[in-house]
Write an enzyme that holds these catalytic residues in place. Sequence first.
Site, PDB file in Angstrom:
ATOM      1  N   HIS A  91       0.887  -1.250   0.109  1.00  0.00           N
ATOM      2  CA  HIS A  91      -0.171   0.004   0.078  1.00  0.00           C
ATOM      3  C   HIS A  91       0.875   1.368  -0.109  1.00  0.00           C
ATOM      4  O   HIS A  91       1.904   1.385   0.358  1.00  0.00           O
ATOM      5  CB  HIS A  91      -0.813  -0.120   1.263  1.00  0.00           C
ATOM      6  N   GLU A 165      -2.864  -7.575   7.832  1.00  0.00           N
ATOM      7  CA  GLU A 165      -1.387  -7.350   8.530  1.00  0.00           C
ATOM      8  C   GLU A 165      -1.557  -7.921   9.843  1.00  0.00           C
ATOM      9  O   GLU A 165      -2.516  -8.154  10.317  1.00  0.00           O
ATOM     10  CB  GLU A 165      -0.974  -5.725   8.694  1.00  0.00           C
TER      11      GLU A 165
END
Length: 273
Positions: A91, A165
């Site tokens: 990202h 994550e």
Amino acid sequence: MGCASLIVSTPPHLGPSASTVQRSHRFPPRNRSPSVLPIRSSSNSDVVLAAADQLEKDASMTGGAYDFKGATTSLTYEPLSSSKKVTLVRHGLSSWNQDSRIQGSSNLSLLTDTGVSQAEKCRKALSNLRFDQCFASPISRAKSSAELIWDGREPPLVFLDTLKEVHLFFLEGMKNVDAKKKYPELYTTWREDPVNFNVNGIYPVRKLWGTAREAWREILSTPGENFLVVTHKSILRALICTALGLGPESRGEAMLQSMNMTAHMYSDHVYDY
């Protein structure tokens, strides 16, 4: 923290259980941009065994990743219908990246204006590449990056919980400097010896490796041959290591083939690989 684009590919003759890694690009600190990974897998196990025997005869391999046996862990544990290429993207710059806060699995860290610009540049850099599907983490900073990168493409994005994550418990949201001061031993273990980082007997990084294997099974069992994945730093490491047959504690060696591919950050360069 920088951002790395990684390409992992399996030579067609080696089959589903072997991979070679290219570390393709690293951005300067605070210029985080979304990142990149192809993975090719074949289903011919007889060819795999023949290739393994030949490699062991021809050359001495080094490290856990390139003794070949250590690099041949199956990603799916079942034959694939066709070869697969997977491009991994990290990202763009988030608000907590910018504030030097520990992010983990928190959904409160948002994509910044810089992160939006980086995702748009990444979309343009990948515009010549055809993807059958895009998978992404549902956590905000990765989700927003994926939506920008995948804009104008079909089919719709698929969000996988297995691409989330690593969960870092009460450290999430803390500034790094504060976490280091308040929890010095725990923080140092997380940064320097993550495989042994644990909270109340739970080892998040070790758990992440199992999550990565499940993500590979979900991705590679999907019909199609070319996939895009948008997610986070730690799960990306776990995806790459599991593809190479490396455990979370491994210090095996990978082969560096290229780095600092940042052309799309400064020009209209379009990749074609």
